[in-house]
Design a protein around this motif. Structure first.
Motif, mmCIF file in Angstrom:
data_model
loop_
_atom_site.group_PDB
_atom_site.id
_atom_site.type_symbol
_atom_site.label_atom_id
_atom_site.label_comp_id
_atom_site.label_asym_id
_atom_site.label_seq_id
_atom_site.Cartn_x
_atom_site.Cartn_y
_atom_site.Cartn_z
ATOM 1 N N ASP B 248 53.156 77.446 -44.157
ATOM 2 C CA ASP B 248 53.033 77.998 -42.736
ATOM 3 C C ASP B 248 53.776 77.564 -41.768
ATOM 4 O O ASP B 248 54.608 77.839 -40.864
ATOM 5 C CB ASP B 248 51.615 78.259 -42.351
ATOM 6 C CG ASP B 248 51.066 79.331 -43.152
ATOM 7 O OD1 ASP B 248 51.681 80.350 -43.477
ATOM 8 O OD2 ASP B 248 49.790 79.088 -43.299
ATOM 9 N N GLU B 249 53.699 76.132 -41.744
ATOM 10 C CA GLU B 249 54.584 75.210 -40.777
ATOM 11 C C GLU B 249 55.824 75.066 -40.939
ATOM 12 O O GLU B 249 56.737 75.241 -40.161
ATOM 13 C CB GLU B 249 53.952 73.701 -40.840
ATOM 14 C CG GLU B 249 52.596 73.900 -40.107
ATOM 15 C CD GLU B 249 52.116 71.962 -40.300
ATOM 16 O OE1 GLU B 249 52.865 71.132 -40.089
ATOM 17 O OE2 GLU B 249 50.848 72.103 -40.412
ATOM 18 N N VAL B 250 56.436 75.410 -42.352
ATOM 19 C CA VAL B 250 57.953 75.554 -42.776
ATOM 20 C C VAL B 250 58.455 76.958 -41.993
ATOM 21 O O VAL B 250 59.494 76.907 -41.427
ATOM 22 C CB VAL B 250 57.978 75.368 -43.939
ATOM 23 C CG1 VAL B 250 59.625 75.679 -44.532
ATOM 24 C CG2 VAL B 250 57.570 74.026 -44.603
ATOM 25 N N VAL B 251 57.702 77.925 -42.201
ATOM 26 C CA VAL B 251 58.016 79.049 -41.611
ATOM 27 C C VAL B 251 58.077 79.175 -40.262
ATOM 28 O O VAL B 251 59.194 79.432 -39.591
ATOM 29 C CB VAL B 251 57.030 80.227 -41.994
ATOM 30 C CG1 VAL B 251 57.356 81.671 -41.450
ATOM 31 C CG2 VAL B 251 57.131 80.461 -43.810
ATOM 32 N N ASP B 252 57.139 78.498 -39.434
ATOM 33 C CA ASP B 252 57.323 78.282 -38.034
ATOM 34 C C ASP B 252 58.554 77.637 -37.388
ATOM 35 O O ASP B 252 59.112 77.772 -36.747
ATOM 36 C CB ASP B 252 56.103 77.628 -37.471
ATOM 37 C CG ASP B 252 54.805 78.333 -37.409
ATOM 38 O OD1 ASP B 252 55.004 79.619 -37.855
ATOM 39 O OD2 ASP B 252 53.594 77.725 -37.282
ATOM 40 N N ALA B 253 58.693 76.557 -38.367
ATOM 41 C CA ALA B 253 60.124 75.651 -38.255
ATOM 42 C C ALA B 253 61.382 76.326 -38.218
ATOM 43 O O ALA B 253 62.199 76.336 -37.312
ATOM 44 C CB ALA B 253 60.021 74.586 -38.735
ATOM 45 N N MET B 254 61.137 77.308 -39.042
ATOM 46 C CA MET B 254 62.600 78.127 -39.650
ATOM 47 C C MET B 254 62.729 78.958 -38.292
ATOM 48 O O MET B 254 63.956 79.203 -37.817
ATOM 49 C CB MET B 254 62.289 78.833 -40.770
ATOM 50 C CG MET B 254 63.472 79.604 -41.471
ATOM 51 S SD MET B 254 63.497 81.288 -40.845
ATOM 52 C CE MET B 254 62.696 81.969 -42.077
ATOM 53 N N TYR B 255 61.629 79.741 -37.917
ATOM 54 C CA TYR B 255 61.581 80.554 -36.651
ATOM 55 C C TYR B 255 62.219 79.784 -35.507
ATOM 56 O O TYR B 255 63.054 80.403 -34.891
ATOM 57 C CB TYR B 255 60.411 81.092 -36.313
ATOM 58 C CG TYR B 255 60.306 82.285 -35.398
ATOM 59 C CD1 TYR B 255 61.376 83.381 -35.926
ATOM 60 C CD2 TYR B 255 59.545 82.243 -34.491
ATOM 61 C CE1 TYR B 255 61.263 84.469 -34.834
ATOM 62 C CE2 TYR B 255 59.402 83.301 -33.439
ATOM 63 C CZ TYR B 255 60.258 84.576 -33.815
ATOM 64 O OH TYR B 255 60.410 85.572 -32.949
ATOM 65 N N LYS B 256 61.988 78.666 -35.364
ATOM 66 C CA LYS B 256 62.033 77.876 -33.938
ATOM 67 C C LYS B 256 63.775 77.624 -34.294
ATOM 68 O O LYS B 256 64.298 77.723 -33.256
ATOM 69 C CB LYS B 256 61.394 76.765 -33.757
ATOM 70 C CG LYS B 256 59.905 76.941 -33.085
ATOM 71 C CD LYS B 256 59.044 75.576 -32.758
ATOM 72 C CE LYS B 256 58.024 76.014 -32.345
ATOM 73 N NZ LYS B 256 56.827 74.953 -32.764
ATOM 74 N N VAL B 257 64.069 77.055 -35.361
ATOM 75 C CA VAL B 257 65.477 76.631 -35.635
ATOM 76 C C VAL B 257 66.359 78.130 -35.045
ATOM 77 O O VAL B 257 67.535 77.819 -34.750
ATOM 78 C CB VAL B 257 65.586 76.193 -36.922
ATOM 79 C CG1 VAL B 257 67.193 75.907 -36.976
ATOM 80 C CG2 VAL B 257 64.983 74.813 -37.195
ATOM 81 N N GLY B 258 65.822 79.075 -35.937
ATOM 82 C CA GLY B 258 66.540 80.376 -35.668
ATOM 83 C C GLY B 258 66.745 80.715 -34.112
ATOM 84 O O GLY B 258 67.855 81.148 -33.740
#
Lengths: 221, 289
Positions: B248-258
């Protein structure tokens, strides 16, 4: 917040290359063609924004034409739609233009029907193959084609909504969304999105309601 | 219901079910359809995937613009001889290229989760099923696992290149495929999520820079590398390698990077390889001006 279904993630099944520029365009064409009725001899496509700039590379032109010819977004004949329209004697014209403050993937269709009437429909491909129809014959509307939808046009009077919904209730169908607009000429457009599709018989009953001008039924595509 | 990876893990524990069963149950609940109906719907998805992954192996499939084509067949022919990375990797790459080519030629594909990343999941699934000797039903089940991972990413981040760059499309597809293969191979739900986490971390930050704005190049190459990413992430997780950051934290990080990627690097064809002199020239050749 939207709940994604498994086929929202693995889907749509579609002709490539782009869900917004190809699949969405085909769906827009299909709904617009349905609104226009089947017999037309010429269609003009006014392309706006990204549609205007990249329509050839993404096959948006072929997808739009396939849609108005009634093909689904997964129909493999889609790529030959321009030739198929020609065989059917339907004249197709693409006009890149600026439609003003619209979504970047917007198209306005002008259908020239065999009975000399013209019908205008405008809509946008809003991503992932999803669409929004925004205008019919200059009237603002808003529907997605995700639900079975009926578009009714009638002379404004009290009780009209009750008359229509009576027939919908009779077959035990629920109304999901409804939008009613009235123009200065007192002609009302009611867009009714339903949880289930209506049989032709029910559509006929609604068509025969006093003061009804036109009823178009669109099933999800 | 699940909206996060940890919900999905809890549900698998509580009911002693696999991810694919939880996803299928939820779809039935959501739509009111029977398990059989939904399962058969997914079988139909698998058939379209298999056709598109196969078509380009035997014939040259060329894109409408002429930018790409024939590469799936090249790799398929090449893998019959001596290769560097081995037969399985080369097979998966050929299949991913095939789907990309079918897509760019206006053939029929399944967006998984998008048309631009449609090659990764079919290539990985079909190739892994071959290796693991799994039948069609097992592949359909794996598609539900993949879909569950995709639902969580779409809900908490994005799978759109215009919003999140290529990491959101090919990264999500690789995460979905990696988790699906882990479960297909008999791995635990935890291992499936580790595989998905690893796959995203491997390409975190990848930009979306389509030449001439078309879903062709570099998309076809990233489908090929995405398939390899998914297969190796699955192997790492099955070997017991864990992602130290939860899914879940990896997904959040991906969104923020995007979100922090500049506009030029999110499907606008204004940055990356699209804005190179050759990229610009190709665009002029195709669209004029």
């Amino acid at each position: 917040m939207k709940l994604y279904g498994v086929f929202d993630i693995l889907g749509p099944i579609m002709i490539g290359p782009s869900s917004s520029h190809t699949a969405g365009a085909a769906r827009l064409g299909k709904v617009a063609g349905k609104i226009a009725g089947e017999d037309f001899k010429k269609v003009e496509f006014y392309l706006h924004g990204s549609f205007a700039k990249t329509y050839k590379g993404h096959g948006t032109d072929r997808a739009l034409v396939a849609g108005v010819l009634g093909m689904e977004p997964y129909d493999e004949r889609l790529r030959n739609s321009l030739e198929i329209a020609k065989e059917k004697g339907i004249e197709i014209i693409f006009i890149p233009t600026d439609l003003g403050d619209q979504h970047p993937n917007t198209v306005k269709f002008v259908f020239y029907r065999d009975d000399e009437k013209t019908i205008e429909v405008m809509g946008s491909s809003i991503g992932g193959g999803n669409i929004l129809i925004t205008e019919i014959d200059g009237e603002k509307v808003e529907f997605t084609g995700e639900y079975p939808t009926i578009i009714t046009k009638y002379k404004d009077r009290k009780g009209m909504i009750a008359d229509i919904s009576k027939f919908i209730l009779e077959v035990d169908v629920n109304i999901a969304n409804m939008k009613v607009t009235r123009n200065p000429q007192k002609i009302t457009t009611a867009i009714i999105e339903l949880d289930a599709k209506l049989d032709d018989e029910v559509i006929e009953k609604i068509k025969n309601i006093k003061d009804m001008i036109n009823v178009v039924a669109i099933n999800p595509i | 219901m699940y909206t996060k990876g940890k919900d999905l893990l809890n549900l698998t524990k509580e009911s002693n079910k696999k991810i694919w069963e939880i996803v299928l149950d939820f779809e039935c609940e959501r739509t009111g359809k029977t398990k059989e109906e939904v399962f058969e719907g997914m079988r139909n998805v698998l058939k379209v995937m298999m056709d598109s992954a196969n078509k380009g192996l035997n014939e040259e499939v060329n894109s409408i613009s002429g930018l790409i084509g024939g590469n799936a067949k090249k790799v398929e022919d090449y893998r019959r001889g001596k290769t560097i990375s081995g037969d399985i990797i080369n097979k998966a790459m050929a299949r991913a290229l095939s789907v990309s080519e079918v897509n760019a030629s206006m053939g029929r594909i399944v967006a998984a989760p998008t048309a631009g990343s449609a090659g990764i999941l079919p290539a990985v699934m079909i190739t892994a099923a071959e290796v693991l000797e799994k039948n069609e039903d097992e592949m359909v089940k794996a598609l539900f696992t993949a879909s569950g991972i995709g639902q969580i990413i779409a809900k908490n981040a994005t799978v759109s290149g215009a919003e999140g760059g290529c990491q959101a499309e090919c990264g999500s597809a690789a995460a979905m495929a990696a988790a699906a293969v882990v479960e297909m191979a008999g791995g635990t739900p935890e291992q499936a999520l580790h595989a998905a986490s690893i796959a995203i971390q491997n390409i975190l930050g990848l930009v979306c820079d389509p030449v001439a704005g078309l879903v062709e190049a570099p998309c076809y190459l990233r489908n090929s590398s995405g398939a390899v990413n998914a297969l190796t992430s699955a192997d790492l997780a099955l070997a017991g390698v864990k992602s130290i950051i939860p899914f879940d934290e990896v997904v959040d990080a991906m969104y923020k990077v995007g979100k922090s990627l500049p506009f030029e690097l999110r499907e606008t064809a204004l940055g990356g390889i699209a804005s190179t002199p050759t990229g610009q020239k190709l665009m002029k050749d195709i669209f004029g001006e």
